[in-house]
Scaffold this motif. Structure first.
Motif, PDB file in Angstrom:
ATOM      1  N   GLY A 189      -0.696  33.054  62.101  1.00 24.36           N
ATOM      2  CA  GLY A 189       0.738  32.804  61.938  1.00 24.36           C
ATOM      3  C   GLY A 189       1.324  33.737  60.897  1.00 24.36           C
ATOM      4  N   GLU A 190       2.558  33.433  60.507  1.00 22.77           N
ATOM      5  CA  GLU A 190       3.272  34.335  59.605  1.00 22.77           C
ATOM      6  C   GLU A 190       2.895  34.061  58.143  1.00 22.77           C
ATOM      7  OE1 GLU A 190       7.454  34.329  60.570  1.00 22.77           O
ATOM      8  OE2 GLU A 190       7.960  34.571  58.459  1.00 22.77           O
ATOM      9  N   GLY A 191       3.208  32.878  57.680  1.00 23.33           N
ATOM     10  CA  GLY A 191       2.911  32.550  56.286  1.00 23.33           C
ATOM     11  C   GLY A 191       3.208  31.086  56.050  1.00 23.33           C
ATOM     12  N   PRO A 192       2.666  30.529  54.959  1.00 24.49           N
ATOM     13  CA  PRO A 192       2.868  29.107  54.696  1.00 24.49           C
ATOM     14  C   PRO A 192       4.335  28.766  54.437  1.00 24.49           C
ATOM     15  CG  PRO A 192       1.255  30.104  53.168  1.00 24.49           C
ATOM     16  CD  PRO A 192       1.866  31.205  53.940  1.00 24.49           C
ATOM     17  N   GLY A 193       4.754  27.601  54.905  1.00 29.67           N
ATOM     18  CA  GLY A 193       6.052  27.048  54.546  1.00 29.67           C
ATOM     19  C   GLY A 193       5.857  26.023  53.436  1.00 29.67           C
ATOM     20  N   PRO A 246      -2.704  25.588  56.750  1.00 32.94           N
ATOM     21  CA  PRO A 246      -1.685  26.175  57.621  1.00 32.94           C
ATOM     22  C   PRO A 246      -1.155  25.188  58.667  1.00 32.94           C
ATOM     23  CG  PRO A 246      -3.820  27.236  58.028  1.00 32.94           C
ATOM     24  CD  PRO A 246      -4.026  26.209  56.952  1.00 32.94           C
ATOM     25  N   PHE A 247       0.065  25.387  59.059  1.00 32.75           N
ATOM     26  CA  PHE A 247       0.675  24.655  60.183  1.00 32.75           C
ATOM     27  C   PHE A 247       0.479  23.130  60.094  1.00 32.75           C
ATOM     28  CE2 PHE A 247       0.495  28.952  61.973  1.00 32.75           C
ATOM     29  CZ  PHE A 247       1.756  29.041  62.536  1.00 32.75           C
ATOM     30  N   HIS A 296       6.390  31.805  68.435  1.00 36.96           N
ATOM     31  CA  HIS A 296       6.057  30.966  67.277  1.00 36.96           C
ATOM     32  C   HIS A 296       6.517  29.537  67.551  1.00 36.96           C
ATOM     33  CE1 HIS A 296       5.827  29.453  63.212  1.00 36.96           C
ATOM     34  NE2 HIS A 296       5.190  30.554  62.852  1.00 36.96           N
ATOM     35  N   ASN A 332      -2.943  32.849  58.329  1.00 34.78           N
ATOM     36  CA  ASN A 332      -1.617  33.468  58.309  1.00 34.78           C
ATOM     37  C   ASN A 332      -1.708  34.904  57.800  1.00 34.78           C
ATOM     38  OD1 ASN A 332       0.449  31.449  59.072  1.00 34.78           O
ATOM     39  ND2 ASN A 332      -0.360  30.286  57.342  1.00 34.78           N
ATOM     40  N   GLU A 367       2.891  23.490  53.959  1.00 37.37           N
ATOM     41  CA  GLU A 367       1.604  24.184  53.892  1.00 37.37           C
ATOM     42  C   GLU A 367       1.275  24.538  52.438  1.00 37.37           C
ATOM     43  OE1 GLU A 367       4.097  25.049  56.059  1.00 37.37           O
ATOM     44  OE2 GLU A 367       3.160  24.190  57.865  1.00 37.37           O
TER      45      GLU A 367
HETATM   46  N1  URA Z   1       4.567  28.905  60.048  1.00 37.33           N
HETATM   47  C1  URA Z   1       3.585  29.832  59.956  1.00 37.33           C
HETATM   48  O1  URA Z   1       3.729  30.941  60.432  1.00 37.33           O
HETATM   49  N2  URA Z   1       2.461  29.488  59.333  1.00 37.33           N
HETATM   50  C2  URA Z   1       2.253  28.284  58.815  1.00 37.33           C
HETATM   51  O2  URA Z   1       1.163  28.051  58.269  1.00 37.33           O
HETATM   52  C3  URA Z   1       3.283  27.325  58.927  1.00 37.33           C
HETATM   53  C4  URA Z   1       4.415  27.661  59.546  1.00 37.33           C
END
Ligand code: URA
Length: 189
Positions: A42-46, A55-56, A157, A83, A49
């Motif tokens: 994925g992209e990165g933690p929100g 993650p996610f 996504h 991520n 997370e």
């Molecule tokens: N969106 C992401 O790309 N990664 C995450 O871990 C959570 C949301």
């Protein structure tokens, strides 16, 4: 590179290479089976997370888990999820190229240890970084790409599916294509 998962995890958790370390609560290294055949990026933690260190785990993550379950995949048994950046960008902005560059070593080390046959990139940011910079995610999601001896697939996504649920059927098609490919690979093996 790292000889063991433990070493990688410890080094990643103490990383201070970019400014994202100043605002993070947790380094979100990844979750899943370190011997998985399929890895998701994925992209990165929100926010969730960052707070939980996994993650996610927010709304998008719940949707991802549902789609995974429909094709017999599960974050705790047969896949690995990571991520492109391991620390939350403030206000969930896109990660900056220099942050992605600093973090790439961790992702590459994860891929080197896991050796997945298939890597799924969730969303444009991850797909552009890992598959090809000019990827058109709305047009090219669900296609297979071959790179470095692995199969790669960009997918929409899950957060984009929450924003526009009309895209869910076409996104689900991609999960079915992934399941078919796994069946094909595992028959050959
Ligand atoms: N969106 C992401 O790309 N990664 C995450 O871990 C959570 C949301």
């Amino acid at each position: 590179m790292f000889a063991t998962w433990k070493e990688l995890q410890a080094a990643c958790e103490s990383c201070r290479r970019c400014a994202l370390c100043e605002t993070r609560h947790n380094v979100v290294v990844g979750v899943g089976n370190p011997r998985a055949q399929v890895m998701f990026i994925g992209e990165g933690p929100g926010e969730n997370e960052d707070l939980q260190g996994e993650p996610f785990v927010g709304r998008a993550g719940k949707l991802l888990d549902k789609m995974l379950a429909a094709v017999d995949l599960d974050r705790n048994t047969n896949i690995y999820i990571a991520n492109t950046v391991k620390c939350r960008p403030p206000q969930n902005r896109d990660p900056k190229p220099e942050e992605q560059a600093c973090c790439m070593e961790w992702l590459e080390a994860q891929i080197a240890l896991i050796q997945p046959e298939i890597i799924v990139c969730l969303g444009r940011i991850a797909a552009a970084q890992m598959i090809k910079p000019d990827i058109k995610i709305t047009r090219e999601h669900g296609q297979w790409f071959e790179k470095n001896g692995r199969l790669w697939m960009p997918m929409l996504h899950p957060a984009a599916l929450l924003r526009d649920p009309r895209k869910k059927p076409e996104a689900f098609e991609d999960f079915l294509r992934l399941r078919d490919k796994l069946e094909e690979l595992n028959q050959e093996a």
